[in-house]
Each structure stands twice: as structure tokens, then as C-alpha cells.
Motif scaffolding. Sequence first.
Motif: not given
Lengths: 414, 240
Positions: A33-36, A274-282
Amino acid sequence: MRTQFAIARAYVTSRPRQTLVSVLGVMMGVGFYVGISALMQGFQEDFVRRIVDISPHVIIRDEFRLAPIQPVADRNPASTVEIRGVKPRDEPRGIRSADAILEALAREPGMAIAPTLLGQAFLRYGGKDTAVNLLGVEPEKERRVSSLERDLIDGKLDDLAENANGIIVGIGIAKKTGLVRGSNVSVVSGYGVTLQMKVVGIFETGIVSLDDAQAYVHLKKNQVLQRRTDVVNQIRIRLTDIDRADEVARTIEARHAYKTESWRESNQNIFGIFVIQNGIMYSTVGAILVVSGFGIYNIVSTVVNEKRHDVAILKSIGFSETDIRRIFLMQGLIVGIIGTALGWLLGFLLIQLLASIRFDIQGMIRTQGFVLNRSILSYAVAGGIAIAVSALAAYLPARKAAALNPVDVIRGGA
Amino acid sequence: MDGHMPPRVREPIVSLDGVTRILTDGPAPVTLVADIAMEVFPGEVVAVTGPSGSGKSSLIYLIGLLDEPTRGRIVLDGRDATRASRSEREIMRLEKIGFVFQFHFLLPEFSATDNIMLPMRKLGRLGEMAMRARAAELLGQFGLGAAGHKRPHQLSGGERQRVAIARALANDPLLVIADEPTGNLDSRNSAIVFDMFRRLTREQGKAVIVVTHDLDLARTVDRQIRLVDGRVVDGGLATA
């Protein structure tokens, strides 16, 4: 509380291998989480910073959001009138009464304004045509609304004013065509006007779409090229407070009717990505944390089953249900806290590793390495989620342990 | 009987009046104990005997406030425990009752000293040094002075049970309740445990209620309460 903690600590070490697996699960979740998030937020913030730095914060365009209402419909809004086959008048493009708008905006505090004319053109050089977005600017005003002057890697912005046929091109264009400062280039507009111009500057913003396709000439010169004397089709505004951009854009559009975009609206397609990226990441990292929660549930649940006699004897001594619940909650929290601390270390090391990687890529932006956000907030968020998941995972078996009837357990014997 | 007579002039430590416990969570109600009337005085060792399934353990769980009667009244040290809230019963258990079970139930991760200190830590009346001193004193009394640092798996069966008795005494309770405490011990260790109970009552004025199948051991205590089918058939109330 110290007694409960001592018992919880003893239980954590009673199954070392299972505890280790649970701790590693939390560590992975927190660390990634911290790294990504450092990677993603670093990229996104860098992109936004560049956009905010380079571009105007608000742009008034020579267009309208909605098609104009026909006069007959305007005059009889309540009537049932259907107008078919409307052929709109072919009005000349450009912002009408631009001078009046500029004058009104000049009185507003906290903003710098610059009139521009944007048009299409070809740069003909060495037998090669390169399409560019040609922006006609007034150098004195442009330097106050964009970072063009700062982004010049060769030449000066004032050269546009001093050299009537001067042109400033992006580094991408210069590389593609072989143009250097001092080169003479033919600029051909879509209206068939051709001018011989001299490259007086080369800029580099780091945003590939600008560096590869943007060129600047003097406003008057572009009006000649686009055959639109005294016309401007954009008014660019820079604010001292960028957070006011949406509000300022709304106010201007309401007052002057022209479509007025804040920097957020101009880049909303990218922010959508960015929203989609963040959704996938989180959701990915969240899934790791949830899985680690199952690990904690598993170990606490196993220990609760193993330690039923301990629970019975503790209750017979006088420990309350709350005490018992606390013991097993603490067990989960100890795993969560150790995992979080190790996860922070893993995240820190991941960031160091990512920061050490060097490369040269051109995507949306040009970069030589990962841009990383080293905010303490991502450590806090990851830790908070991990500890909350640990507490939740431990709570269910802890509640079960607290509800154990000591008589039932003792009757069951050893 | 060893001839020691309980002091009749004092109030009983615990008295039961019409205590009945019926389990209703099965397909049919099961009466564990019915209409129990009994008293136990300070300085008494009372043995509860009876055949298997006669309700001996159920009775002492009720006396120890681990279970609640369906009917009747249990008075512990002058206070009606059946009217007390759950948290009040927990405090009464912590302060006034010490439990010893057939299995020692020592926490395996803790040393003998730490096991004995658990009730003291929960009560929270003594500082760390005082708790350690009290644990050492109890271990010394039970001939385990050198075993304080040992974990349960490093002790013999008899030693573990003695540590469990020491733990039951940690908070200096008025009443010690022992459920088949010698069930897993050989005759030598069983005799040691019963001797401890007698010393506790004589020297410290505590009361001990002990459930046992061993009638020879039961004959060595002050009084026997015999249960059959959940009812007291003999010895519930002390006679003058």
C-alpha cells in the motif's frame, strides 16, 4: 490491562508459525500500500503540478456549451412549438467584444489574463511537414499566465516581441524536424497563408503532448496566418489561488456566456483515468489487507479453541467477559501492529528501491524515473486500515471466547 | 473425622436455601440439583460425595457462582449472590472464592509464580513486589519454593496441582472449592492435598468444599454432604 496484555502476548507466541504468516500478510498489505500509493500519488501529483504550472488555470473559449435557442422558442417558452430543419447562422469564430471582457477581467483581483489565438499550422522544414497547434500570444501577458518563459531551454520569450517573425517550438518538434534556434522555417496555415519565420526559442515542459505539438508566435502574426485580424479565440487566466478555478470559471461563464473551463475541467478525462487507476490500486491492496485479516481471524480463532480451558479458569478466577474479549482482541492487535511496523519498513524500502530505478520514457509526461510521493499520510492510512482490519478479524473469535461458559468447558474435562 | 470441630457460633461462609438448577436448553428439562439446603462454616472441610451424575459438580459450580440457580438463594459471606449482577458475582468470585479443578488448568505459557499471580493481578490490590512475595510465600507453604520459575510442563502432576491450589489461595479467599482435586493424583499426592486443605481451615480459618469419589479421603474431613439424584440425603446442615 497489563495482565490481559501479558496473556495476549503469550498467546501470540504460542503458535509461532501461524503468527508469522499472519504478520507477513499484514506486512505485505501495508508495505505494498505504502509503496504503490507513493508511486501512483507521486505520478498523479506530478502530473497535476505540471499541468497547473504550465497551463492557465482558466480558459475562456470562443464556443458555447449549448446550442443557441431559436428566437421563436425564446419568445414563446410556454408554447408547443417544434422547429424543424433549423440551419444555424455560420458566424465567424472568435470571442466577440474580447477587449471589453479583458478590461472587465483586468479589474478582478488575484488573476492575470492574456488574450490568445489558437490555430492549426504546418511547419515546413527540410522537405517535411509537421502539424502544430499554433498559439498566438502577447509575450508580456503570456509570461504572467503560463510557464513558457521558465520552460524555455533555448532563447528568450522577449525575442517573440523583438523579432516580428519569431517562433518558439517544443523540444519534440525540434527533435523531429531538426530545427534549432536560428533556423528559418515556413509556417503554413490552414487558410493557405505562408510565412517565413525564424526559430527564436525551444521549450520543454515534460508533457509530451505539448512538447511534440505546440508552437508559439506573436498574436498579431497568428492573426495574419489564420486570416482573423484582431480576433482572439481564447482568453487565458492564471489565478493566485488555483482552488478558486472552478468558481471563477463558473462566474465568468455565467457573465459572458462563453464556455469557460477550469484546469480541472480541461483535464477531466485524465482525472477520470486517475480515479480508475486509484480504484484498481486501492482495491488490489485492500484485498491483500482483507486476506491478512483472514489470517488473523484464523490464528485468533485457533487459539480461542485451544485455550478454552484457560478461558474457563480465568473466568472462574473472576476475569470478566470484557477481560477475555480484550485478551483476544489484543492478540489480533499485536499481530496487526507488528505487521504494520514491518509493513512500514517494507514500504519505505520499496520506495527507496523505486527511487533508485532510472529510465527514460515518454508517456503522458517525459520522465527519467519514478516520481514518488513520500507522504507520511499513506503510512498512516495503511497502518490505520491494517489495525482496523486486525481488530475486526480478532473481534469475532474474541466475542466467542468471551461468551464461553466455564462450566461447559470444565465439565468437558481436559 | 479428625476431631476438629467447626466454630458453630460464627455465621456460615456460604449457605444455600432451596437451591434448584434445571437445564432447559435440551429437548427436555433436566434437573441437576433440587431443593438443596446446606451451610458451610469457617474452619470446615466439607466433602461432597455421591455417585456419578448425582449433581456434585453442579452443586459446587452454583456455590462458586459459576452457574446460576433456577430457584433458591445462595448467600456468600452474608450477601445474597442470587441477587447480585454478573459483574458483582465476578468480583465476589475474585475476592472470596478460590477454585481447584481435577485438571490443574495452569496457563502453560506462564511460570508457576506468574500463574499464582494471575488472580492478584486481576484484583489489583498489591504492587508487583508484594504479589511476587505472596506467590513465593504460597509456593514455600506447598513445598515448591524452588519451582517458581518453572512452567507447568516442567512440574510433576502433584506439583502442578499444588500450584493450582496456591493459585486458588492467592487472593486469600474465604472459601476454597475443589472439584475432584485428587482425581488424577496417586494416593501419596492425594493425601498431601487433603492435608493442605486441613491446614488451611485450621491455620487460616478458611472453609473448603471438596468433591471427591474417594470415600476414604472423604472420611478424613469434618463433614460429608451426600448427594443422590441431585438431592442432599445427608449432612447438608451442620448439627450442633
